[in-house]
Design an enzyme around this catalytic site. Structure first.
Site, PDB file in Angstrom:
ATOM      1  N   ALA A   1      -2.040 -18.845  -2.437  1.00  0.00           N
ATOM      2  CA  ALA A   1      -2.349 -18.017  -1.262  1.00  0.00           C
ATOM      3  C   ALA A   1      -2.063 -16.536  -1.475  1.00  0.00           C
ATOM      4  O   ALA A   1      -2.030 -15.779  -0.516  1.00  0.00           O
ATOM      5  CB  ALA A   1      -1.568 -18.537  -0.056  1.00  0.00           C
ATOM      6  N   THR A   2      -1.869 -16.127  -2.726  1.00  0.00           N
ATOM      7  CA  THR A   2      -1.467 -14.729  -2.959  1.00  0.00           C
ATOM      8  C   THR A   2      -2.642 -13.795  -3.207  1.00  0.00           C
ATOM      9  O   THR A   2      -2.481 -12.589  -3.200  1.00  0.00           O
ATOM     10  CB  THR A   2      -0.483 -14.643  -4.139  1.00  0.00           C
ATOM     11  OG1 THR A   2      -1.078 -15.262  -5.286  1.00  0.00           O
ATOM     12  CG2 THR A   2       0.820 -15.350  -3.812  1.00  0.00           C
TER      13      THR A   2
ATOM     14  N   GLY B   1      -7.406 -13.558  -3.362  1.00  0.00           N
ATOM     15  CA  GLY B   1      -8.707 -14.215  -3.250  1.00  0.00           C
ATOM     16  C   GLY B   1      -8.882 -15.063  -2.009  1.00  0.00           C
ATOM     17  O   GLY B   1      -8.434 -14.715  -0.912  1.00  0.00           O
ATOM     18  N   ILE B   2      -9.545 -16.200  -2.184  1.00  0.00           N
ATOM     19  CA  ILE B   2      -9.857 -17.092  -1.068  1.00  0.00           C
ATOM     20  C   ILE B   2      -8.581 -17.650  -0.438  1.00  0.00           C
ATOM     21  O   ILE B   2      -8.500 -17.813   0.776  1.00  0.00           O
ATOM     22  CB  ILE B   2     -10.797 -18.221  -1.541  1.00  0.00           C
ATOM     23  CG1 ILE B   2     -12.187 -17.635  -1.829  1.00  0.00           C
ATOM     24  CG2 ILE B   2     -10.928 -19.329  -0.495  1.00  0.00           C
ATOM     25  CD1 ILE B   2     -13.097 -18.548  -2.594  1.00  0.00           C
ATOM     26  N   GLY B   3      -7.575 -17.922  -1.252  1.00  0.00           N
ATOM     27  CA  GLY B   3      -6.316 -18.456  -0.725  1.00  0.00           C
ATOM     28  C   GLY B   3      -5.646 -17.496   0.238  1.00  0.00           C
ATOM     29  O   GLY B   3      -5.200 -17.877   1.322  1.00  0.00           O
TER      30      GLY B   3
ATOM     31  N   TYR C   1     -13.048 -26.649 -17.097  1.00  0.00           N
ATOM     32  CA  TYR C   1     -12.977 -26.220 -15.699  1.00  0.00           C
ATOM     33  C   TYR C   1     -13.765 -27.191 -14.809  1.00  0.00           C
ATOM     34  O   TYR C   1     -13.282 -27.639 -13.763  1.00  0.00           O
ATOM     35  CB  TYR C   1     -13.536 -24.795 -15.554  1.00  0.00           C
ATOM     36  CG  TYR C   1     -13.508 -24.287 -14.119  1.00  0.00           C
ATOM     37  CD1 TYR C   1     -12.313 -23.838 -13.549  1.00  0.00           C
ATOM     38  CD2 TYR C   1     -14.654 -24.260 -13.338  1.00  0.00           C
ATOM     39  CE1 TYR C   1     -12.274 -23.382 -12.239  1.00  0.00           C
ATOM     40  CE2 TYR C   1     -14.632 -23.802 -12.030  1.00  0.00           C
ATOM     41  CZ  TYR C   1     -13.441 -23.363 -11.480  1.00  0.00           C
ATOM     42  OH  TYR C   1     -13.402 -22.924 -10.173  1.00  0.00           O
TER      43      TYR C   1
END
Length: 269
Positions: free
Chosen positions: A16-17, A19-21, A172
């Site tokens: 969550a640090t 981008g999307i998070g 990936y």
């Protein structure tokens, strides 16, 4: 997108640090939820929490920061323990932490190919360990931030570490396919979502241009809302429910994956 209140809900967002998070954590917190902000290090998690308070006007009391480096499974176990101690009831787990597989084949200290561990095995372990906190209420769910690249993937059952033929894109894609397969596990209600091609650190895997991370996050947040009814194992491309890759719904895939994953993380589910 509706901005229905999420007051009273507790949501853990991994990675969550940025981008999307980060955008998912911000949008959920702005709607009143308590957000458990996970980062790789204590400093990163705290910096994200401080930024949410300073720039998004989120109340400090709504946020808790947690650190765990997903390249070390013991840190995932510690994270799960801490979450259950502080929040024995969790409404949503957003499995967003992810990395592009490196150019060179890389094995973690736990003995797993690094992208498979960070993107899938750590989340598998976390979900299993948080199961008691997640199953206690209707509407509880896991939202896996997956990728349309899961369609190009296959799981190398006899060589999940891909020691014989390593390609970073294939590694990936394998990790994303595994995450998408795991959503069908009946122990907790779960869905997977491809948030679109967003302007984040993973953009080079897809394209040169992407939409803002906030736009991708909105598709994740919609699935966190208990008002959005979900079907276990469903896969969404942004806001549309679509069929995942056939490999994700093969009858035995889930059993084989659970068996493989529990062996690799040393946790008997």
């Amino acid at each position: 997108m509706s901005s229905a209140s999420l007051t009273g809900r507790t949501v853990l967002v991994t990675g969550a640090t940025s981008g999307i998070g980060y955008e998912t954590a911000r949008q959920i917190a702005e709607r009143g939820a308590t957000v458990l902000v996970h980062g790789r290090t204590t400093d990163e998690a705290q910096a994200a929490t401080d930024r949410l308070i300073a720039t998004a006007g989120v109340e400090a009391g709504q946020l808790c920061s947690y650190a765990a480096d997903f390249t070390r499974l013991e840190e995932v176990e510690t994270l799960a323990r801490r979450v259950i101690e502080t929040h024995p009831h969790l409404d949503v787990l957003v499995t967003n932490a992810g990395m592009a597989a490196p150019e060179r084949h890389t094995i973690t200290a736990d003995g797993n190919e690094i992208a498979f561990q960070v993107n899938f095995l750590a989340h598998y372990l976390l979900t299993c360990l948080l199961e008691p906190a997640l199953t206690s209420d209707a509407g509880s769910r896991v939202v896996n931030v997956s990728s349309t690249l899961h369609r190009t993937g296959n799981i190398q059952w006899s060589d999940p570490n891909r020691t014989k033929r390593y390609s970073r894109l294939a590694a990936y894609a394998q990790s994303q396919l595994a995450l998408t397969v795991f959503a069908a596990d009946p122990r907790v209600a779960a869905v997977s979502v491809h948030p679109g091609i967003c302007d984040t650190a993973l953009l080079p895997l897809y394209s040169h241009v992407g939409v803002p991370a906030a736009e991708g996050a909105a598709h994740v947040v919609r699935l966190c809302d208990p008002a959005t009814e979900i079907v276990n194992g469903a896969y969404y491309d942004r806001d549309q429910r679509v069929d995942p890759a056939p490999a994700a719904t093969e009858g035995r895939s889930l059993q084989r994956l659970n068996k493989l994953a529990s062996l690799l993380v040393g946790h008997t589910a």
